[in-house]
Design an enzyme around this catalytic site. Structure first.
Site, short mmCIF file in Angstrom:
data_model
loop_
_atom_site.label_atom_id
_atom_site.label_comp_id
_atom_site.label_asym_id
_atom_site.label_seq_id
_atom_site.Cartn_x
_atom_site.Cartn_y
_atom_site.Cartn_z
N ARG A 1 0.94 -0.97 0.15
CA ARG A 1 0.14 0.35 -0.18
C ARG A 1 0.86 1.06 0.21
O ARG A 1 0.57 2.19 0.95
CB ARG A 1 -0.40 0.00 1.12
CG ARG A 1 -1.94 -1.26 1.10
CD ARG A 1 -2.83 -0.59 -0.07
NE ARG A 1 -4.26 -1.98 0.15
CZ ARG A 1 -5.56 -1.82 0.52
NH1 ARG A 1 -6.11 -1.46 2.08
NH2 ARG A 1 -5.99 -2.42 0.83
N ARG B 1 -3.28 6.76 1.47
CA ARG B 1 -3.79 8.22 2.21
C ARG B 1 -3.02 8.70 3.09
O ARG B 1 -3.16 9.82 3.56
CB ARG B 1 -5.20 7.24 2.39
CG ARG B 1 -6.07 7.53 1.52
CD ARG B 1 -8.02 7.19 2.11
NE ARG B 1 -7.34 5.83 2.55
CZ ARG B 1 -8.59 5.12 3.44
NH1 ARG B 1 -9.52 5.98 3.60
NH2 ARG B 1 -8.27 3.82 3.73
N ARG C 1 -6.21 11.33 -6.46
CA ARG C 1 -7.29 10.32 -6.01
C ARG C 1 -8.91 11.82 -5.73
O ARG C 1 -9.93 11.20 -6.70
CB ARG C 1 -7.93 10.16 -4.30
CG ARG C 1 -8.66 9.10 -4.38
CD ARG C 1 -8.38 8.13 -3.46
NE ARG C 1 -9.32 7.52 -2.47
CZ ARG C 1 -10.66 8.54 -2.10
NH1 ARG C 1 -11.13 9.04 -1.47
NH2 ARG C 1 -11.79 7.06 -1.60
N ASP D 1 -6.90 -3.58 -7.54
CA ASP D 1 -7.56 -3.21 -6.29
C ASP D 1 -7.62 -4.85 -6.89
O ASP D 1 -8.23 -5.55 -8.07
CB ASP D 1 -8.80 -2.41 -5.82
CG ASP D 1 -8.40 -3.45 -4.39
OD1 ASP D 1 -8.25 -2.45 -3.34
OD2 ASP D 1 -9.62 -3.87 -3.89
N TYR E 1 -15.07 -12.57 -0.47
CA TYR E 1 -15.31 -11.04 -0.99
C TYR E 1 -17.22 -11.22 -1.42
O TYR E 1 -17.60 -9.91 -1.40
CB TYR E 1 -14.71 -9.07 -1.05
CG TYR E 1 -13.56 -8.89 0.11
CD1 TYR E 1 -13.63 -7.90 0.32
CD2 TYR E 1 -12.49 -9.67 -0.15
CE1 TYR E 1 -12.98 -7.78 1.71
CE2 TYR E 1 -11.32 -9.44 1.19
CZ TYR E 1 -11.70 -8.35 1.31
OH TYR E 1 -10.71 -7.94 2.53
#
Ligand code: 1CP
Length: 345
Positions: free
Chosen positions: A25, A29, A38, A75, A152
């Site tokens: 990652r 953020r 973003r 992703d 998921y």
């Protein structure tokens, strides 16, 4: 020595005086420049599917820190979307997907051959990156491992214990195994296209492998990854593969051979000393600093980083965190970690 790139040298089994570094990652953020791009893209999925902007955020941590590898910005949930699942992100909560729990829903998925209609912008991002990355930086492509992606798709969201996937495995094995098969085949095609577009290494993220116990770990984490690795190695024998069965604990032993991977990524649930004796004997390892040190910094960051580098210095090692960096991390702590690895020898 087959190449000058340090990551590729470590993946080929070379013990280097200083381990190469990248960070899970690493685009994200915690970086103000990521947040700006973003915002320009509008939302997370628009950023993933915009090749210019996805390449830009992939390059940001390389410019700022000079990591030895860049990981494609995308992703693991784009493959389910390409297979026909609805996917959206709820701010502050995370991903949501339409669920697959019945034979009819499984049948309604698109054929694997159709995934490229959705995923072609990702291959374009890889192409841009292979042109624009500095010559010493390795480009890593990735996908989720089938079990993690299935958790998921079955639950429709992230779950603390992967309960819905475990339940389907017990109540309708045919649908559960059918779904794993489709994801496995889709992943082979998806990663093949990333390699064709210029990915030099690929990584399989099995973030929820740790919740599979006994034979389930072998059958649903390891075997599907081994199938993907075998198919990719048959087509691209020189492309190294990293596997990350997170939470494997003592079951990390023997996984290079069981999966056929060139490198096993370690989470922070095992010590580097233990991994040196029990996992690195099988090949290159990656990891495993606790991500929270990127928030707290200071002497503990420095001493833990040194401990890991020292413990794994007698074999092939790629320095990384044990899991992704979190949004509350301080960018200066990342620099401190890199300086400690590179100058602390
Ligand atoms: O900007 C944002 O708000 C979105 C946050 C974010 C980011 C930066 C998500 C949503 N995905 C990503 C990028 C991402 N995801 C990368 C890019 C390359 C990198 O810098 O590492 C990669 C490799 C992933 C992989 C990924 N996505 C995994 C496997 C690794 C892991 O962290 O365990 C998983 C489980 C996901 C699903 C996902 N995507 C995003 C979130 C918040 C989650 C986790 C959801 C959950 O279970 O709660």
């Amino acid at each position: 020595m087959s190449t000058q790139k340090t990551i590729l040298r470590a993946l080929a089994g070379e013990t280097l005086p200083t381990p190469p570094i990248w960070m899970m990652r690493q685009a994200g953020r915690y970086l103000p420049e990521y947040k700006a791009t973003r915002a320009q893209a509008g939302d997370f999925l628009s950023l993933c599917y915009n090749p210019e902007l996805a390449a830009e955020v992939t390059l940001q941590p390389i410019r700022r820190y000079g990591f030895d590898a860049a990981i494609l910005f995308a992703d693991i949930l784009l493959l389910p979307q390409a297979l026909g699942a609805d996917l959206w992100f709820v701010t502050g909560e995370g991903p949501r997907l339409s669920t697959i729990t019945t034979a009819d829903e499984l049948k309604a998925l698109k054929p694997v051959s159709a995934i490229h209609d959705t995923l072609s912008p990702i291959y374009e991002t890889v192409k841009i990156l292979s042109r624009e990355l500095p010559s010493e930086t390795t480009l890593i492509g990735f996908a989720g491992a089938p079990w993690t992606v299935a958790t998921y798709m079955i639950a429709g969201k992230g779950t603390p214990d992967q309960g819905p996937a475990h339940a389907l495995k017990e109540t309708d094995k045919a649908v559960f195994e059918g779904l794993l098969d489709i994801i496995t085949e889709g992943t082979i095609d998806y990663l093949s296209m990333q390699i064709e577009a210029g990915a030099e290494v690929v990584k399989l993220f099995d973030s929820w492998a740790g919740s599979l116990k006994g034979d389930d770990f072998l059958n649903y984490s390891i075997k599907p990854m081994a199938r993907i690795v075998a198919a990719l190695k048959a087509k691209y024998p020189t492309t190294p593969i990293i596997a990350f069965p997170r939470g494997a604990g003592e079951k990390y032993v023997g996984l290079h051979a069981a999966i056929g991977a060139d490198c096993i990524a370690l989470d922070d649930g095992v010590t580097a000393d233990w991994a040196a004796d029990n996992v690195q004997t099988g090949g290159c390892v990656q990891g495993n600093l606790k991500s929270s040190h990127m928030v707290t910094g200071g002497d503990a960051l420095v001493s833990e980083t040194r401990r890991i580098v020292d413990a794994l210095q007698n074999g092939p090692h790629i320095f990384n965190l044990g899991h992704g960096i979190t949004p509350d991390a301080d960018p200066e702590n990342v620099q401190l970690m890199i300086d400690t690895v590179r100058k602390g020898q």
